[in-house]
Design a protein around this motif. Sequence first.
Motif, PDB file in Angstrom:
ATOM      1  N   PHE A   1       1.021  -0.480   0.309  1.00 18.05           N
ATOM      2  CA  PHE A   1       0.122   0.046   0.138  1.00 18.05           C
ATOM      3  C   PHE A   1       0.985   1.079   0.231  1.00 18.05           C
ATOM      4  O   PHE A   1       0.365   2.422  -0.105  1.00 18.05           O
ATOM      5  CB  PHE A   1      -0.961   0.245   0.733  1.00 18.05           C
ATOM      6  CG  PHE A   1      -1.973  -0.969   1.463  1.00 18.05           C
ATOM      7  CD1 PHE A   1      -2.906  -0.898  -0.193  1.00 18.05           C
ATOM      8  CD2 PHE A   1      -2.107  -2.199   1.834  1.00 18.05           C
ATOM      9  CE1 PHE A   1      -3.584  -1.978   0.247  1.00 18.05           C
ATOM     10  CE2 PHE A   1      -2.668  -3.109   2.152  1.00 18.05           C
ATOM     11  CZ  PHE A   1      -3.961  -3.530   1.316  1.00 18.05           C
ATOM     12  N   GLY A   2       2.303   1.415  -0.019  1.00 22.04           N
ATOM     13  CA  GLY A   2       2.738   1.965   0.361  1.00 22.04           C
ATOM     14  C   GLY A   2       3.005   2.735   1.367  1.00 22.04           C
ATOM     15  O   GLY A   2       3.457   4.463   1.721  1.00 22.04           O
TER      16      GLY A   2
ATOM     17  N   ALA B   1       6.866  -3.300  -3.911  1.00 19.49           N
ATOM     18  CA  ALA B   1       5.798  -3.580  -5.241  1.00 19.49           C
ATOM     19  C   ALA B   1       4.921  -2.283  -4.933  1.00 19.49           C
ATOM     20  O   ALA B   1       5.003  -1.457  -4.508  1.00 19.49           O
ATOM     21  CB  ALA B   1       4.739  -5.097  -5.227  1.00 19.49           C
ATOM     22  N   SER B   2       4.765  -1.804  -6.269  1.00 18.66           N
ATOM     23  CA  SER B   2       3.935  -0.424  -6.523  1.00 18.66           C
ATOM     24  C   SER B   2       3.012  -0.448  -5.899  1.00 18.66           C
ATOM     25  O   SER B   2       1.934  -1.910  -5.346  1.00 18.66           O
ATOM     26  CB  SER B   2       3.300  -1.094  -7.619  1.00 18.66           C
ATOM     27  OG  SER B   2       4.747  -0.477  -8.782  1.00 18.66           O
ATOM     28  N   PRO B   3       2.280   0.590  -4.964  1.00 16.81           N
ATOM     29  CA  PRO B   3       1.212   0.319  -3.971  1.00 16.81           C
ATOM     30  C   PRO B   3       0.238   0.819  -4.557  1.00 16.81           C
ATOM     31  O   PRO B   3      -0.685   0.798  -5.866  1.00 16.81           O
ATOM     32  CB  PRO B   3       0.975   2.300  -3.963  1.00 16.81           C
ATOM     33  CG  PRO B   3       2.347   2.503  -4.025  1.00 16.81           C
ATOM     34  CD  PRO B   3       3.129   2.057  -5.142  1.00 16.81           C
ATOM     35  N   ALA B   4      -0.710   0.057  -3.479  1.00 13.80           N
ATOM     36  CA  ALA B   4      -1.805  -1.431  -4.469  1.00 13.80           C
ATOM     37  C   ALA B   4      -2.871   0.268  -3.764  1.00 13.80           C
ATOM     38  O   ALA B   4      -2.815   0.486  -2.660  1.00 13.80           O
ATOM     39  CB  ALA B   4      -2.252  -2.874  -3.995  1.00 13.80           C
ATOM     40  N   PRO B   5      -4.137  -0.802  -4.466  1.00 15.28           N
ATOM     41  CA  PRO B   5      -5.879   0.413  -4.389  1.00 15.28           C
ATOM     42  C   PRO B   5      -5.829  -0.151  -2.440  1.00 15.28           C
ATOM     43  O   PRO B   5      -5.878  -1.316  -1.949  1.00 15.28           O
ATOM     44  CB  PRO B   5      -6.361   0.351  -4.844  1.00 15.28           C
ATOM     45  CG  PRO B   5      -5.976  -0.454  -6.096  1.00 15.28           C
ATOM     46  CD  PRO B   5      -4.605  -1.416  -5.497  1.00 15.28           C
ATOM     47  N   LEU B   6      -5.894   0.638  -1.385  1.00 15.43           N
ATOM     48  CA  LEU B   6      -6.280   0.637  -0.195  1.00 15.43           C
ATOM     49  C   LEU B   6      -7.797  -0.736   0.275  1.00 15.43           C
ATOM     50  O   LEU B   6      -8.823   0.237   0.264  1.00 15.43           O
ATOM     51  CB  LEU B   6      -6.496   1.818   0.897  1.00 15.43           C
ATOM     52  CG  LEU B   6      -6.210   1.128   2.262  1.00 15.43           C
ATOM     53  CD1 LEU B   6      -5.001   0.152   2.992  1.00 15.43           C
ATOM     54  CD2 LEU B   6      -6.711   2.095   2.897  1.00 15.43           C
TER      55      LEU B   6
END
Length: 267
Positions: free
Chosen positions: A194-195, A258-263
């Motif tokens: 989620f970054g 990884a690249s942030p995912a939608p929360l």
Amino acid sequence: MLIIEGLTRRYNGRIAVDDVCLEVPRGSFVGVIGRSGAGKSTLLRMVNRLADPSAGRVLWDGRDVTRLRGRELRDWRGRCAMVFQGFNLSGRLDVLTNVLMGRLNHVSTPRALLRLWSAEDRAIALSALERFDIAELASQRAESLSGGQQQRVAIARALVQEPDIILADEPIASLDPRNTRIVMDALARINRDFGITVLCNLHALDIARGYCDRLVGLSAGRLVFDGPPGELDAEAARKLYGLEGGAAGGAGPRPERASPAPLLLPN
């Protein structure tokens, strides 16, 4: 970005945190290390505003957190989630309800008091529990769970707040080695997937080296180290830990981010 400028906290003439300055970019996983009494917990509590600084300020994306009051302060605490050593769950309530408490800042006060959770809120809470492999415990009372399970529930509750930053205050201090890894893996997944920025107070130097991008070392409230784990040599560790530091080893590389995912969009 989180910016800490000259943060100081005095208790009855004793200085717990002494003129600490830090800049923490979004998406970082920072380990705050040092002995007991070094000021680690006080530092995190001031960032969340559970304790007010005697001097200095905390900024998030240019906004002065130390000046917030009332509704704005409650909103900040929603965006800046805390995970505590003692879990801070309501033992008599079931696991799902404990996680749903993280949604309080997203619902009206009457609905929160009456526990009138929407289907969306329940889906978000169950999604968080599934992410940490404890969805089957949703109906159990929190007090019936092991320490490691309770801490994962606490992390799930923090995640459903939809925070920008998570402050974990000694989250593994009372756990055995197996549950230590499970809980630290959970925090690493939140950071990676989620970054979300994570600041984590840790005693164990090997765990800090294995999971964190950056280490911040406090001694007697003062910042004495700030850098990547690989730069924390034996001399710097001894300065932080005394004899304990010389025996600390590595824990291997942490998982790639990884690249942030939608929360928490329910599947």
